[in-house]
Design a protein around this motif. Structure first.
Motif, mmCIF file in Angstrom:
data_model
loop_
_atom_site.group_PDB
_atom_site.id
_atom_site.type_symbol
_atom_site.label_atom_id
_atom_site.label_comp_id
_atom_site.label_asym_id
_atom_site.label_seq_id
_atom_site.Cartn_x
_atom_site.Cartn_y
_atom_site.Cartn_z
ATOM 1 N N PHE A 1 1.126 -1.271 -0.446
ATOM 2 C CA PHE A 1 -0.305 -0.630 -0.211
ATOM 3 C C PHE A 1 0.738 1.200 -0.091
ATOM 4 O O PHE A 1 0.091 2.833 -0.564
ATOM 5 C CB PHE A 1 -1.003 0.273 1.078
ATOM 6 C CG PHE A 1 -2.100 -1.004 0.895
ATOM 7 C CD1 PHE A 1 -3.044 -0.977 0.134
ATOM 8 C CD2 PHE A 1 -2.393 -2.340 1.931
ATOM 9 C CE1 PHE A 1 -4.382 -1.644 -0.100
ATOM 10 C CE2 PHE A 1 -2.801 -2.597 1.848
ATOM 11 C CZ PHE A 1 -4.362 -2.153 0.538
ATOM 12 N N VAL A 2 2.270 1.615 0.720
ATOM 13 C CA VAL A 2 3.410 2.467 0.554
ATOM 14 C C VAL A 2 3.293 2.373 -0.743
ATOM 15 O O VAL A 2 2.878 3.389 -1.879
ATOM 16 C CB VAL A 2 4.136 2.162 1.410
ATOM 17 C CG1 VAL A 2 5.769 2.941 0.944
ATOM 18 C CG2 VAL A 2 3.125 2.593 3.104
ATOM 19 N N PHE A 3 3.892 1.819 -1.448
ATOM 20 C CA PHE A 3 4.066 1.861 -2.609
ATOM 21 C C PHE A 3 3.028 1.737 -4.125
ATOM 22 O O PHE A 3 3.535 3.004 -4.390
ATOM 23 C CB PHE A 3 4.509 0.277 -3.107
ATOM 24 C CG PHE A 3 4.227 -0.115 -4.796
ATOM 25 C CD1 PHE A 3 5.475 -0.003 -5.542
ATOM 26 C CD2 PHE A 3 3.522 -0.951 -5.774
ATOM 27 C CE1 PHE A 3 6.303 0.556 -7.238
ATOM 28 C CE2 PHE A 3 3.859 -0.484 -7.212
ATOM 29 C CZ PHE A 3 5.032 -0.209 -7.735
ATOM 30 N N LEU A 4 2.293 1.868 -3.396
ATOM 31 C CA LEU A 4 0.912 1.917 -4.399
ATOM 32 C C LEU A 4 0.096 3.470 -4.147
ATOM 33 O O LEU A 4 0.153 4.708 -5.319
ATOM 34 C CB LEU A 4 -0.904 1.150 -4.381
ATOM 35 C CG LEU A 4 -0.947 0.040 -4.509
ATOM 36 C CD1 LEU A 4 -2.145 -0.662 -4.092
ATOM 37 C CD2 LEU A 4 0.158 0.090 -6.661
ATOM 38 N N PHE A 5 0.006 4.004 -2.797
ATOM 39 C CA PHE A 5 -0.051 5.263 -2.081
ATOM 40 C C PHE A 5 1.807 6.271 -3.561
ATOM 41 O O PHE A 5 1.149 7.452 -3.801
ATOM 42 C CB PHE A 5 0.741 5.707 -0.983
ATOM 43 C CG PHE A 5 0.554 7.673 -0.812
ATOM 44 C CD1 PHE A 5 -0.658 8.140 -0.339
ATOM 45 C CD2 PHE A 5 1.718 8.026 -0.020
ATOM 46 C CE1 PHE A 5 -1.113 9.245 -0.030
ATOM 47 C CE2 PHE A 5 1.121 8.991 0.445
ATOM 48 C CZ PHE A 5 0.241 9.780 0.328
ATOM 49 N N GLU B 1 1.054 14.464 -9.670
ATOM 50 C CA GLU B 1 2.043 15.363 -8.910
ATOM 51 C C GLU B 1 1.828 16.921 -9.332
ATOM 52 O O GLU B 1 1.768 17.337 -8.361
ATOM 53 C CB GLU B 1 3.617 15.363 -9.812
ATOM 54 C CG GLU B 1 4.909 15.745 -8.650
ATOM 55 C CD GLU B 1 6.104 15.261 -8.877
ATOM 56 O OE1 GLU B 1 6.663 16.072 -9.536
ATOM 57 O OE2 GLU B 1 6.306 13.970 -8.979
ATOM 58 N N GLY B 2 0.587 17.471 -10.294
ATOM 59 C CA GLY B 2 0.677 18.216 -10.700
ATOM 60 C C GLY B 2 -0.908 19.103 -10.603
ATOM 61 O O GLY B 2 -1.110 19.399 -11.041
ATOM 62 N N SER B 3 -1.090 17.349 -10.319
ATOM 63 C CA SER B 3 -2.581 17.692 -9.979
ATOM 64 C C SER B 3 -3.332 17.280 -9.051
ATOM 65 O O SER B 3 -2.919 15.640 -8.340
ATOM 66 C CB SER B 3 -2.863 16.941 -11.558
ATOM 67 O OG SER B 3 -4.610 16.851 -11.782
ATOM 68 N N SER B 4 -4.233 17.382 -9.107
ATOM 69 C CA SER B 4 -5.622 17.696 -7.872
ATOM 70 C C SER B 4 -6.939 17.442 -7.616
ATOM 71 O O SER B 4 -7.290 18.540 -8.618
ATOM 72 C CB SER B 4 -5.205 17.455 -6.556
ATOM 73 O OG SER B 4 -5.256 18.844 -6.912
#
Length: 59
Positions: free
Chosen positions: A18-22, A30-33
């Protein structure tokens, strides 16, 4: 004792997965949310004339 070791090992694998997926998700977006995109203005829409708009209402 083997059951405890197996449970800890599976938990460790799941945490790493789950850390890898996150981290992968954060790198891709990165530039979008969602919050940032919701505040952006809408794109301009082209206006098309309504042809024969009152045709159905003629008596």
């Amino acid at each position: 004792m083997n059951a405890i070791a197996l449970t800890v090992f599976i938990g460790f694998v799941l945490v790493n997965f789950f850390v890898f997926l996150f981290l992968r998700y954060r790198k891709q977006s990165e530039g979008s949310s969602a919050e940032r995109e919701s505040l952006l203005p809408l794109e301009e829409e082209s206006v098309r004339p309504a042809a024969h708009r009152n045709r159905a209402f003629r008596v």
